[in-house]
Design a protein around this motif. Structure first.
Motif, PDB file in Angstrom:
ATOM      1  N   SER A  95       0.830  -1.202   0.000  1.00 46.50           N
ATOM      2  CA  SER A  95       0.000   0.000   0.000  1.00 46.50           C
ATOM      3  C   SER A  95       0.867   1.256   0.000  1.00 46.50           C
ATOM      4  O   SER A  95       0.606   2.212  -0.737  1.00 46.50           O
ATOM      5  N   GLY A  96       1.943   1.212   0.849  1.00 48.08           N
ATOM      6  CA  GLY A  96       2.851   2.355   0.871  1.00 48.08           C
ATOM      7  C   GLY A  96       3.552   2.543  -0.460  1.00 48.08           C
ATOM      8  O   GLY A  96       3.720   3.674  -0.953  1.00 48.08           O
ATOM      9  N   VAL A  97       3.970   1.409  -1.077  1.00 47.22           N
ATOM     10  CA  VAL A  97       4.639   1.495  -2.384  1.00 47.22           C
ATOM     11  C   VAL A  97       3.680   2.037  -3.437  1.00 47.22           C
ATOM     12  O   VAL A  97       4.054   2.867  -4.280  1.00 47.22           O
ATOM     13  N   LEU A 102       2.052   6.332  -6.850  1.00 52.04           N
ATOM     14  CA  LEU A 102       1.061   7.329  -7.250  1.00 52.04           C
ATOM     15  C   LEU A 102       1.622   8.737  -7.102  1.00 52.04           C
ATOM     16  O   LEU A 102       1.451   9.591  -7.985  1.00 52.04           O
ATOM     17  N   LYS A 103       2.322   8.966  -5.967  1.00 47.85           N
ATOM     18  CA  LYS A 103       2.943  10.279  -5.766  1.00 47.85           C
ATOM     19  C   LYS A 103       3.984  10.558  -6.841  1.00 47.85           C
ATOM     20  O   LYS A 103       4.066  11.666  -7.393  1.00 47.85           O
ATOM     21  N   LEU A 104       4.814   9.513  -7.130  1.00 45.12           N
ATOM     22  CA  LEU A 104       5.839   9.684  -8.167  1.00 45.12           C
ATOM     23  C   LEU A 104       5.206   9.936  -9.528  1.00 45.12           C
ATOM     24  O   LEU A 104       5.721  10.751 -10.314  1.00 45.12           O
ATOM     25  N   GLU A 109       4.035  13.707 -13.727  1.00 44.46           N
ATOM     26  CA  GLU A 109       3.138  14.530 -14.544  1.00 44.46           C
ATOM     27  C   GLU A 109       3.412  16.016 -14.320  1.00 44.46           C
ATOM     28  O   GLU A 109       3.433  16.806 -15.269  1.00 44.46           O
ATOM     29  N   ASP A 110       3.622  16.366 -13.026  1.00 46.40           N
ATOM     30  CA  ASP A 110       3.923  17.777 -12.735  1.00 46.40           C
ATOM     31  C   ASP A 110       5.211  18.206 -13.406  1.00 46.40           C
ATOM     32  O   ASP A 110       5.294  19.297 -14.003  1.00 46.40           O
TER      33      ASP A 110
END
Length: 387
Positions: A95-97, A102-104, A109-110
């Motif tokens: 879940s953390g990965v 998702l954050k990465l 995208e940013d």
């Protein structure tokens, strides 16, 4: 008929003897059977003892197996518990990965958006840089002039250490970048250009087709005038590309000895400066003629550990004076925009010229015209009489 007891006994004796014999046989058989039974009993007792021993051994083995089974069961429960903990830990880690992925992905995208914006900004900066380079680029053609030296002033002869001075005045001509699908028209009269600019769209006939163009007023980029004052040293030169092969003091001595050799075009050296970090030096001569000869040669052989070729050049200073900017208004020239390439460049330019020459189209006599088809670009220069 009645028999006597003796006769009766005599008659029964064989039967008794037979019975006794049978009993004896029977007893012998019983004894044999008994003996065999005892033997069989002993055998079964032995078997029972062995069976009891085997039973005891099996019971012991069963107890050991039960103990091992309980131990294995406890270990299995411990491993199952550990497996469950590992599963929970793996689920949390996964879940953390996933959250980190998702954050990465969001960061990616940013960054991609930022990269696209930066690329677009860079492209705009490049285009702006090109325009500014074109705007501030200076083309100076100095004509050849015949000069006759009649005599030298006395004050100049007395002090030949003064630098050579020159003053240059630079005037920039107004420019404009003409993109594809645009045309410039310069009329002979200002009022014709004013009349055309009042029209939103002009319909130009091109054989069987009609072409609509948009007249626009031209906004000129600022131009400039400035003066450059230049001073060139008569007694000092700059030496470049000196390898840092020895200490500074020794290098100064080597430079002084090398540039003092008249056989190589040198002369009497007054002073030597050397910077080991930049690999450059400054040589000051007593006589101005030595500087002129060396700067014209551009290269010189210096005796270091071996002969090394270095670059020599003049030392000069320049200053910018009388910097002025100005903007001009084009009164006789207009821009035609949004032109579609429905014909060849020359044919379309002829149609435009014919249309805007007719007084019925609010036109007049044309001084000059230039059309650029799409996909091209041209830098237009304006003279003072067109402003």
């Amino acid at each position: 008929m009645h028999l006597s007891n003796q006769d009766t006994q005599r008659n029964q004796l064989p039967q008794v003897m037979a019975d006794m014999h049978n009993n004896q046989l029977l007893n012998d058989k019983v004894e044999r059977d008994l003996e065999e039974a005892k033997k069989e009993l002993d055998i079964w007792k032995t078997k029972v003892e062995k069976a009891d021993d085997a039973k005891s051994r099996l019971i012991m083995e069963k107890l050991e197996e039960d103990e091992a089974k309980e131990k294995n069961k406890q270990e299995m429960l411990a491993w199952a518990k550990k497996q469950e903990e590992c599963r929970k830990e793996f689920s949390q880690s996964m879940s953390g990965v996933k959250d980190e992925i998702l954050k990465l992905c969001n960061c990616k995208e940013d960054f991609l958006d930022k990269l696209r914006r930066c690329k677009a900004e860079l492209q705009n900066k490049k285009e702006e840089s090109i325009k500014l380079k074109q705007k501030f680029k200076i083309y100076a053609e100095i004509p050849d002039t015949d000069v006759n030296f009649t005599s030298q002033l006395k004050e100049e002869c007395d002090d030949d250490s003064k630098p050579i001075k020159g003053v240059f005045t630079i005037s920039q001509r107004p420019t404009m970048l003409l993109d594809g699908g645009q045309a410039l028209i310069t009329f002979e009269e200002e009022k014709v250009a004013s009349q055309i600019l009042k029209i939103t769209k002009c319909s130009v006939s091109c054989e069987n087709l009609s072409l609509e163009v948009k007249p626009k007023r031209i906004t000129m980029d600022p131009a400039m005038n400035f003066e450059v004052q230049l001073e060139v040293s008569r007694k000092q030169i700059k030496v470049s590309n000196i390898p840092p092969s020895m200490p500074e003091e020794r290098m100064k001595d080597k430079l002084e000895m090398s540039f003092s050799k008249s056989s190589r075009g040198g002369g009497e050296v007054k002073e030597v400066e050397y910077d080991k970090n930049t690999g450059t030096g400054y040589i000051t001569f007593l006589h101005p003629g030595d500087v002129e000869n060396l700067t014209l040669r551009r290269k010189y052989l210096v005796d270091l550990d071996s002969e090394v070729s270095v670059q020599v050049g003049p030392i000069f200073e320049y200053k910018l004076h009388k910097f002025q900017t100005f903007c001009g208004t084009l009164k006789r020239t207009i821009l035609l925009d949004d032109i579609k390439d429905i014909e060849d460049e020359e044919d379309l330019q002829d149609h435009l010229e014919i249309h805007f020459q007719k007084p019925s189209n609010c036109g007049g006599e044309i001084d000059s015209i230039k059309y650029i088809s799409r996909g091209k670009a041209l830098l237009a220069l304006f003279c003072e009489d067109t402003l």
